[in-house]
Design a protein around this motif. Structure first.
Motif, PDB file in Angstrom:
ATOM      1  N   ALA A  23       0.831  -1.213   0.000  1.00  0.00           N
ATOM      2  CA  ALA A  23       0.000   0.000   0.000  1.00  0.00           C
ATOM      3  C   ALA A  23       0.862   1.258   0.000  1.00  0.00           C
ATOM      4  CB  ALA A  23      -0.940  -0.015   1.209  1.00  0.00           C
ATOM      5  N   VAL A  24       1.915   1.254   0.821  1.00  0.00           N
ATOM      6  CA  VAL A  24       2.812   2.415   0.870  1.00  0.00           C
ATOM      7  C   VAL A  24       3.503   2.606  -0.482  1.00  0.00           C
ATOM      8  CG1 VAL A  24       4.955   3.295   1.873  1.00  0.00           C
ATOM      9  CG2 VAL A  24       3.197   2.313   3.354  1.00  0.00           C
ATOM     10  N   GLY A  25       3.962   1.507  -1.061  1.00  0.00           N
ATOM     11  CA  GLY A  25       4.634   1.594  -2.355  1.00  0.00           C
ATOM     12  C   GLY A  25       3.704   2.094  -3.446  1.00  0.00           C
ATOM     13  N   LEU A  26       2.479   1.617  -3.469  1.00  0.00           N
ATOM     14  CA  LEU A  26       1.522   2.064  -4.477  1.00  0.00           C
ATOM     15  C   LEU A  26       1.193   3.548  -4.298  1.00  0.00           C
ATOM     16  CD1 LEU A  26      -0.931  -0.977  -4.672  1.00  0.00           C
ATOM     17  CD2 LEU A  26       0.764  -0.268  -6.372  1.00  0.00           C
ATOM     18  N   ALA A  27       1.109   3.986  -3.029  1.00  0.00           N
ATOM     19  CA  ALA A  27       0.829   5.406  -2.779  1.00  0.00           C
ATOM     20  C   ALA A  27       1.955   6.285  -3.320  1.00  0.00           C
ATOM     21  CB  ALA A  27       0.651   5.639  -1.278  1.00  0.00           C
ATOM     22  N   GLY A  28       3.202   5.868  -3.094  1.00  0.00           N
ATOM     23  CA  GLY A  28       4.336   6.644  -3.603  1.00  0.00           C
ATOM     24  C   GLY A  28       4.418   6.638  -5.107  1.00  0.00           C
ATOM     25  N   TYR A  29       4.090   5.493  -5.711  1.00  0.00           N
ATOM     26  CA  TYR A  29       4.136   5.401  -7.167  1.00  0.00           C
ATOM     27  C   TYR A  29       3.006   6.196  -7.814  1.00  0.00           C
ATOM     28  CZ  TYR A  29       3.678   3.418 -11.831  1.00  0.00           C
ATOM     29  OH  TYR A  29       3.555   3.271 -13.194  1.00  0.00           O
ATOM     30  N   MET A  30       1.789   5.994  -7.332  1.00  0.00           N
ATOM     31  CA  MET A  30       0.637   6.688  -7.925  1.00  0.00           C
ATOM     32  C   MET A  30       0.663   8.180  -7.608  1.00  0.00           C
ATOM     33  SD  MET A  30      -2.278   3.783  -7.215  1.00  0.00           S
ATOM     34  CE  MET A  30      -3.554   4.647  -8.140  1.00  0.00           C
ATOM     35  N   GLY A  31       1.306   8.540  -6.498  1.00  0.00           N
ATOM     36  CA  GLY A  31       1.456   9.949  -6.141  1.00  0.00           C
ATOM     37  C   GLY A  31       2.655  10.605  -6.775  1.00  0.00           C
ATOM     38  N   LYS A  32       3.306   9.877  -7.758  1.00  0.00           N
ATOM     39  CA  LYS A  32       4.452  10.414  -8.508  1.00  0.00           C
ATOM     40  C   LYS A  32       5.552  10.936  -7.588  1.00  0.00           C
ATOM     41  CE  LYS A  32       1.775  11.572 -12.628  1.00  0.00           C
ATOM     42  NZ  LYS A  32       2.298  10.399 -13.364  1.00  0.00           N
ATOM     43  N   GLY A  33       5.846  10.115  -6.583  1.00  0.00           N
ATOM     44  CA  GLY A  33       6.940  10.472  -5.683  1.00  0.00           C
ATOM     45  C   GLY A  33       6.618  11.655  -4.785  1.00  0.00           C
ATOM     46  N   PHE A  34       5.325  11.898  -4.557  1.00  0.00           N
ATOM     47  CA  PHE A  34       4.871  12.997  -3.672  1.00  0.00           C
ATOM     48  C   PHE A  34       5.503  14.326  -4.083  1.00  0.00           C
ATOM     49  CE2 PHE A  34       4.892   9.274  -0.567  1.00  0.00           C
ATOM     50  CZ  PHE A  34       3.583   8.917  -0.846  1.00  0.00           C
ATOM     51  N   GLU A  35       5.236  14.731  -5.320  1.00  0.00           N
ATOM     52  CA  GLU A  35       5.810  15.979  -5.837  1.00  0.00           C
ATOM     53  C   GLU A  35       5.428  17.189  -5.004  1.00  0.00           C
ATOM     54  OE1 GLU A  35       4.699  16.426  -9.904  1.00  0.00           O
ATOM     55  OE2 GLU A  35       6.363  15.215 -10.651  1.00  0.00           O
ATOM     56  N   TRP A  36       4.305  17.099  -4.311  1.00  0.00           N
ATOM     57  CA  TRP A  36       3.853  18.233  -3.518  1.00  0.00           C
ATOM     58  C   TRP A  36       4.814  18.574  -2.380  1.00  0.00           C
ATOM     59  CZ3 TRP A  36       3.354  16.080   1.227  1.00  0.00           C
ATOM     60  CH2 TRP A  36       2.975  14.738   1.303  1.00  0.00           C
ATOM     61  N   ARG A  37       5.783  17.708  -2.128  1.00  0.00           N
ATOM     62  CA  ARG A  37       6.794  18.028  -1.100  1.00  0.00           C
ATOM     63  C   ARG A  37       7.663  19.199  -1.528  1.00  0.00           C
ATOM     64  NH1 ARG A  37      10.730  13.634  -0.983  1.00  0.00           N
ATOM     65  NH2 ARG A  37      10.167  13.410  -3.181  1.00  0.00           N
ATOM     66  N   LEU A  38       7.758  19.455  -2.850  1.00  0.00           N
ATOM     67  CA  LEU A  38       8.712  20.419  -3.374  1.00  0.00           C
ATOM     68  C   LEU A  38       8.176  21.846  -3.307  1.00  0.00           C
ATOM     69  CD1 LEU A  38       9.956  18.504  -6.538  1.00  0.00           C
ATOM     70  CD2 LEU A  38      10.809  18.378  -4.194  1.00  0.00           C
TER      71      LEU A  38
END
Length: 645
Positions: free
Chosen positions: A358-373
């Motif tokens: 689940a964590v891996g899918l979230a990171g993948y589908m969230g495109k590496g959490f671009e909103w962190r930038l």
């Protein structure tokens, strides 16, 4: 099954070279063979245990998988959990997206298949993958998913028959591995069938010891240990693996397993307290070392020094002891209530595995959490995107305004010339002019110059490019030809130290030249090119090479922004390094008798003695390690235009 202390000592011989190899210590150039040692040990121990249980009629598939879960999963999940916060803090979006994919495949015991499709184990990019090393765990789990079922299916067969079947499968796997590396060495490295034979050799060792006293031979066990040590120090990443070369550490391990009986010199050496102790914690040490190294490389941007990597190697052993003591052992001893039952182990393993998926899918589908930038960091990414002028027909490519006045200029070259074309197109369009363009990646703007490598402007691609180039020679409307390329690719070789590709100057009738001949072949081709252009009445401009870097410039710019680093000195290139890289190009240019105008790129984007790949406010001047973006080429284009006028 009788416990053998020397086998645990042999694990130390396996894990230490792997750690030191990944730490970047050149002395241990073949340290990766430690994994092959692990494979043989694993095959021997698991097969010995299974055959003993089958002989006593106590074998249970469920109990076997319970033991595997208790042995493998707790420490693996613990290390994976420890990686998550550092990945979130230090990885770029694309890196985090890739890491997230690897998390999913590790949880499903398929990471070898994932890395097979993604990268070369020995490439620099592989060093930034925190879970790269789990490929070997995935291969073991795939083997042990099938192997016990096969033994169970053949439980009524004679032991010799079972051993013969396994030997046959080992030979098939070995032959496949020897064939596969010739087809695709990078993929074969991770492929399951290419590796099964190594574990199978350990299984054969187990069959050779069933019902027999432990063999003892100082000579053979010492020879086995010597073979392993030889491979560690003599091998390098230039050797195809797995292949016949893999027989050296595999056979060496088999000899130690079969002949290092208690009392032999090798058994005494491997049973020493320090060696044996590292062997006990070897699994956790293997798990910890790669994440520590990968995150150190990510955080430092450039390769950490040997002191740092040595300290991290020690840290891996310290963390390994703690993990062995407080994670591995409790799960094996059934010390806690949830771990008392087989059902509890399977439920916890399934729940943890599902959580990581689940964590891996979230990171993948969230495109590496671009909103962190931050806004600037997103702009760094946007401004570093590759820019090219798209044109598929080399015989009819034009820059500038459609239907505009023809300038009489033609631009010819490889992908570097193609990159300039993007901005040249804008300049010419504003002037109401057009110009011819003949560019193709890896195609040097030289007449009678070919590479036998099809993927490097060879074959039909070379014919199309050279036909378009010769068309410029016979075009009377063209009076000026601009030649631009990543020149040193064709003399010294591909950037970052990779070996040069051989090129032939076909004008002198010589073919099949070696890469060592490239400098003289290049000089001859350059002389022919300038002579033919001069004979055709063309004025020539040669655009010099751009500085090239040994790292991905946009990634470095983004990480510098994320980490708040201000010292850019580590990323600069000296003029002497630039001159050294292009020495054979400059030598060939200096020897030409035909006139041409040279556009020196260095002073247009660099200081007198040093060059940085960033703007003063931290934006990348390159889209990778050698192709300029708009801001990087503006001065160069202005100089080309000025020279044309």
């Amino acid at each position: 099954m009788r416990y053998r202390r020397e086998i645990d000592g042999l694990r130390a011989v396996a894990v230490l070279p792997v750690i030191l190899f990944h730490a970047g210590f050149d002395l241990f150039g073949g340290g990766f063979v430690g994994v092959d040692v692990f494979f043989v040990i694993s095959g021997y121990l698991i097969t010995s245990l299974l055959m003993a249980e089958l002989g006593q009629r106590t074998f249970s598939i469920a109990r076997f998988y319970e033991r595997r879960a208790r042995r493998i999963l707790p420490a693996l999940f613990f290390v994976m959990l420890a990686c998550l916060p550092f990945a979130y803090m230090w990885m770029l979006p694309l890196q985090l997206e890739t890491f997230s994919e690897s998390i999913v495949t590790v949880a499903l015991s398929l990471s070898n298949i994932y890395f097979l499709s993604q990268l070369d184990y020995f490439a620099p990019s592989a060093e930034l993958q925190p879970l790269l090393h789990t490929w070997s765990l995935a291969i073991e789990e795939q083997y042990y998913f099938l192997f016990p079922l096969m033994l169970l299916a053949m439980r009524s067969f004679r032991i010799r028959t079972v051993a013969f079947v396994i030997l046959l499968l080992v030979l098939i796997s070995f032959i496949f591995a020897e064939w596969a590396w010739r087809l695709n060495a990078e993929r074969s490295f991770f492929f399951t069938l290419s590796r099964f034979w190594e574990i199978g050799v350990g299984s054969i060792c187990a069959f050779l010891t069933i019902g027999r006293a432990q063999r003892s031979s100082n000579l053979l066990s010492m020879a086995g240990l010597a073979l392993i040590v030889f491979a560690v120090f003599a091998y390098s990443d230039n050797i195809p693996f797995p292949s016949a070369y893999t027989l050296v550490p595999v056979v060496g391990t088999a000899l130690v397993v079969l002949y290092a009986a208690e009392g032999t010199w090798v058994a005494r050496l491997l049973s020493l307290r320090g060696v044996f102790g590292i062997g006990l914690i070897s699994y956790s040490a293997y798990l910890w070392h790669q994440p520590l190294f990968a995150f150190a490389r990510l955080r430092n941007l450039t390769e950490p020094g040997h002191g740092t990597m040595g300290a991290l190697s020690v840290a891996a052993l310290v963390l390994a002891w703690a993990t062995w003591r407080f994670v591995e052992q409790p799960f094996r001893r059934r010390a806690d209530p949830p771990l008392l039952t087989r059902r509890g182990v399977f439920m916890m393993s399934g729940a943890c595995g599902a959580a990581f998926v689940a964590v891996g899918l979230a990171g993948y589908m969230g495109k590496g959490f671009e909103w962190r930038l931050s806004e600037k960091q997103l702009e760094i990414i946007a401004r570093a995107q590759p820019i090219d002028f798209e044109c598929d027909d080399l015989g009819a490519c034009f820059l500038g305004k459609s239907g505009g006045n023809f300038s009489g200029v033609a631009f010819v070259g490889d992908s570097h010339a193609g990159r300039y074309a993007y901005l040249l197109n804008e300049v010419l369009r504003e002037r109401g002019e057009t110009a011819r363009l003949v560019t193709k990646g890896w195609c040097a703007p030289l007449i009678s110059w070919r590479s036998p490598a099809v993927d490097r402007c060879g074959g039909a691609e070379a014919d199309v490019f050279h036909e378009a180039f010769r068309g410029i020679l016979s075009d009377d409307d063209i009076h000026t030809v601009v030649l631009a390329a990543e020149w040193a690719n064709y003399t010294t070789g591909y950037r970052n130290g990779a070996s040069a590709i051989a090129y032939d100057f076909t004008g002198d009738g010589k073919v099949n030249a070696t890469a060592r001949d490239n400098a003289i072949q290049f000089e001859l081709a350059l002389e022919r090119t300038l002579a033919e252009l001069a004979a055709a009445g063309k004025r020539v401009l040669v655009v010099g090479p751009v500085p090239e870097y040994g790292f991905d410039v946009p990634k470095a710019a983004l990480q510098l922004s994320m980490f708040g680093a201000r010292d850019l000195g580590a990323f600069s290139q000296s003029r002497s390094d630039y001159d050294r890289r292009n020495a054979e190009v400059f030598q060939a240019l200096s020897l030409q008798a035909n006139d041409f105008t040279f556009v020196d790129v260095w002073p247009l984007i660099c200081a007198e003695q040093t060059c940085l790949p960033f703007t003063e406010d931290g934006y990348a001047l390159y889209s990778d390690d050698n192709h300029l973006v708009r801001e990087g080429m503006e001065n160069i284009i202005a100089e080309i235009v000025a020279a044309l006028e």
